[in-house]
Write an enzyme that holds these catalytic residues in place. Structure first.
Site, PDB file in Angstrom:
ATOM      1  N   GLY A 152      -9.411 -11.851  -4.430  1.00  0.00           N
ATOM      2  CA  GLY A 152      -8.847 -12.362  -3.180  1.00  0.00           C
ATOM      3  C   GLY A 152      -9.880 -12.182  -2.076  1.00  0.00           C
ATOM      4  NE  ARG A 153      -6.687 -12.181   2.792  1.00  0.00           N
ATOM      5  CZ  ARG A 153      -5.444 -12.672   2.858  1.00  0.00           C
ATOM      6  NH1 ARG A 153      -5.257 -13.883   3.311  1.00  0.00           N
ATOM      7  NH2 ARG A 153      -4.415 -11.951   2.510  1.00  0.00           N
ATOM      8  CB  ILE A 154     -10.499  -7.088  -0.331  1.00  0.00           C
ATOM      9  CG1 ILE A 154      -9.827  -6.953   1.046  1.00  0.00           C
ATOM     10  CG2 ILE A 154     -11.282  -5.828  -0.678  1.00  0.00           C
ATOM     11  CD1 ILE A 154      -8.739  -5.885   1.133  1.00  0.00           C
ATOM     12  NE  ARG A 174      -0.998 -13.400  -9.616  1.00  0.00           N
ATOM     13  CZ  ARG A 174      -0.209 -13.166  -8.578  1.00  0.00           C
ATOM     14  NH1 ARG A 174       1.081 -13.308  -8.697  1.00  0.00           N
ATOM     15  NH2 ARG A 174      -0.702 -12.798  -7.418  1.00  0.00           N
ATOM     16  CB  ILE A 228     -10.943  -0.029  -3.008  1.00  0.00           C
ATOM     17  CG1 ILE A 228     -11.387  -1.383  -3.552  1.00  0.00           C
ATOM     18  CG2 ILE A 228     -12.120   0.939  -3.030  1.00  0.00           C
ATOM     19  CD1 ILE A 228     -10.621  -2.562  -3.127  1.00  0.00           C
ATOM     20  NE  ARG A 230      -0.973  -0.485  -1.497  1.00  0.00           N
ATOM     21  CZ  ARG A 230      -1.830  -0.615  -0.482  1.00  0.00           C
ATOM     22  NH1 ARG A 230      -3.094  -0.254  -0.606  1.00  0.00           N
ATOM     23  NH2 ARG A 230      -1.406  -1.103   0.677  1.00  0.00           N
ATOM     24  CG  ASP A 254      -9.841   4.684  -0.766  1.00  0.00           C
ATOM     25  OD1 ASP A 254      -9.970   5.820  -0.255  1.00  0.00           O
ATOM     26  OD2 ASP A 254      -9.474   3.689  -0.106  1.00  0.00           O
ATOM     27  CD  GLU A 259      -2.560   6.426  -1.934  1.00  0.00           C
ATOM     28  OE1 GLU A 259      -2.324   6.242  -0.731  1.00  0.00           O
ATOM     29  OE2 GLU A 259      -3.231   5.658  -2.625  1.00  0.00           O
ATOM     30  CG  HIS A 277      -5.227   4.834   0.936  1.00  0.00           C
ATOM     31  ND1 HIS A 277      -4.044   4.438   0.364  1.00  0.00           N
ATOM     32  CD2 HIS A 277      -5.741   3.697   1.494  1.00  0.00           C
ATOM     33  CE1 HIS A 277      -3.850   3.145   0.570  1.00  0.00           C
ATOM     34  NE2 HIS A 277      -4.878   2.674   1.261  1.00  0.00           N
ATOM     35  CB  VAL A 278     -10.971   6.663   3.795  1.00  0.00           C
ATOM     36  CG1 VAL A 278     -10.344   8.016   4.079  1.00  0.00           C
ATOM     37  CG2 VAL A 278     -11.964   6.757   2.625  1.00  0.00           C
TER      38      VAL A 278
HETATM   39  C1  8YV Z   1      -4.192   1.273   5.107  1.00  0.00           C
HETATM   40  C2  8YV Z   1      -4.266  -0.321   3.127  1.00  0.00           C
HETATM   41  O1  8YV Z   1      -4.705   2.544   4.893  1.00  0.00           O
HETATM   42  O2  8YV Z   1      -4.251  -2.334   4.315  1.00  0.00           O
HETATM   43  C3  8YV Z   1      -3.860  -1.726   3.343  1.00  0.00           C
HETATM   44  O3  8YV Z   1      -3.157  -2.267   2.481  1.00  0.00           O
HETATM   45  O4  8YV Z   1      -4.053   0.227   2.105  1.00  0.00           O
HETATM   46  C4  8YV Z   1      -4.986   0.392   4.198  1.00  0.00           C
HETATM   47  O5  8YV Z   1      -5.727  -0.463   4.962  1.00  0.00           O
HETATM   48  C5  8YV Z   1      -2.743   1.374   4.965  1.00  0.00           C
HETATM   49  O6  8YV Z   1      -2.091   0.173   4.933  1.00  0.00           O
HETATM   50  C6  8YV Z   1      -2.186   2.172   6.150  1.00  0.00           C
HETATM   51  O7  8YV Z   1      -0.929   2.549   5.861  1.00  0.00           O
END
Ligand code: 8YV
Length: 311
Positions: A152-154, A174, A228, A230, A254, A259, A277-278
């Site tokens: 996707g975008r990321i 997909r 990075i 979920r 991450d 969490e 998760h940064v």
């Molecule tokens: C944030 C993220 O830490 O954008 C997301 O989906 O996982 C992170 O950018 C999170 O959403 C903050 O709660």
């Protein structure tokens, strides 16, 4: 307490919480919500939340006049979108503004995991350099084969960066997309032909456990996993087993299944890099996410339309 249409659910970054308080006198959902919902549930038209809270069907049901759920973050897997859409409630997120920060994190995590920089830092700090003389050799990043799960975008921003390292990029989605990268028809096929598997897929039921034992085995003892996205996309118990049994060369994480709890078995492993998760956590990106979140609220309240609806 005066009447407000806006309800904050779960913790939000201070600038967002402050904006909601200043501009809308927003409520904050209490930990024991029953009495609050019975009294104020009918007032609420907008919920503002983030990935660290859950907006489930029960909460949505308790808000009969809800029109929008505004999510701080691009991932909205903690919102029951089916329950929302069934009632015609809009859901927004914060796409695009965090692509660069999250992609930077993915590449930094990949470099650290393959080259062992965090472990090398621990080696120096522990005074081991003069004693052991040499830090063990590590895995070269340039020229490696990287499979991206979720282009996707990321995912695309990650691919762009790694292309500059001379990496060969392949991906699984997909659907095949129009990109100059090789398409793999399954996560397993992607892993089999990659040195590094980068997980960049959206969370939620459709991707739950996509990286399972078969995918980890396909990546193999010389393969690395970077996540990075979920924690739910990866079978975490299988990942921990693969790492402790050395059926995987290493991992950079991450995100986690539960969490902020990280499997303790990972703490002892020097071939694993653990971040809290940064991915998007830079001053600049978080300010942009805050601005877009507040803009969604303002737009919905003034026109009934969200700026960045998820669909
Ligand atoms: C944030 C993220 O830490 O954008 C997301 O989906 O996982 C992170 O950018 C999170 O959403 C903050 O709660």
């Amino acid at each position: 307490m005066s009447t407000s249409q806006v309800l904050q659910v779960g913790p939000l970054m201070p600038a967002v919480a402050q904006g909601l308080r200043d501009d809308y006198d927003a409520y904050v959902l209490p930990d024991e919500p029953a009495e609050f919902l019975a009294t104020h549930g009918g007032d609420i038209t907008v919920v503002v939340t983030s990935g660290s809270a859950v907006v489930d069907a029960a909460l949505i049901d308790a808000l009969p006049n809800l029109g929008a759920i505004v999510n701080f973050g691009v991932g909205y897997d903690t919102v029951d979108v089916d329950a929302a859409f069934a009632r015609g409630i809009g859901v927004s997120n914060t796409p695009e503004v965090l692509n660069d920060a999250v992609a930077d994190t993915a590449v930094g995590l990949l470099l650290d995991t393959l080259r062992g920089f965090s472990a090398a830092d621990r080696f120096v700090r522990a005074g081991r350099w003069p004693v052991d003389k040499m830090f063990p050799l590590t895995r070269e990043v340039s020229g490696s084969r990287v499979g991206i799960l979720g282009l996707g975008r990321i995912g695309r921003a990650i691919a762009l960066r790694l292309s500059a390292f001379g990496c060969t990029i392949s991906y699984h989605n997909r659907h095949r997309v129009d990109v100059p990268y090789e398409y793999a028809s399954s996560p397993e096929e992607l892993a089999r032909n990659a040195d590094v598997l980068v997980v960049a897929a959206a969370g939620g039921d459709s991707s739950r456990g996509l990286v399972d034992r078969a995918v980890l085995d396909a990546l193999g003892p010389d393969g690395y996993l970077i996540n990075i996205a979920r924690g739910s996309v990866v079978d975490e118990a299988e990942l921990v087993a693969a790492l402790t049994e050395r059926r995987l060369a290493g991992a950079g994480l991450d995100v986690y299944a539960d969490e902020p709890n990280v499997p303790e078995a990972l703490f002892a492993l020097d071939n694993v890099v653990l971040l809290p998760h940064v991915g998007s956590a830079t001053t600049q990106t978080r300010a942009a996410m805050a601005e877009l979140t507040l803009r969604n609220v303002a737009s919905f309240l003034s026109s009934g339309a969200l700026v960045t609806p998820v669909r």
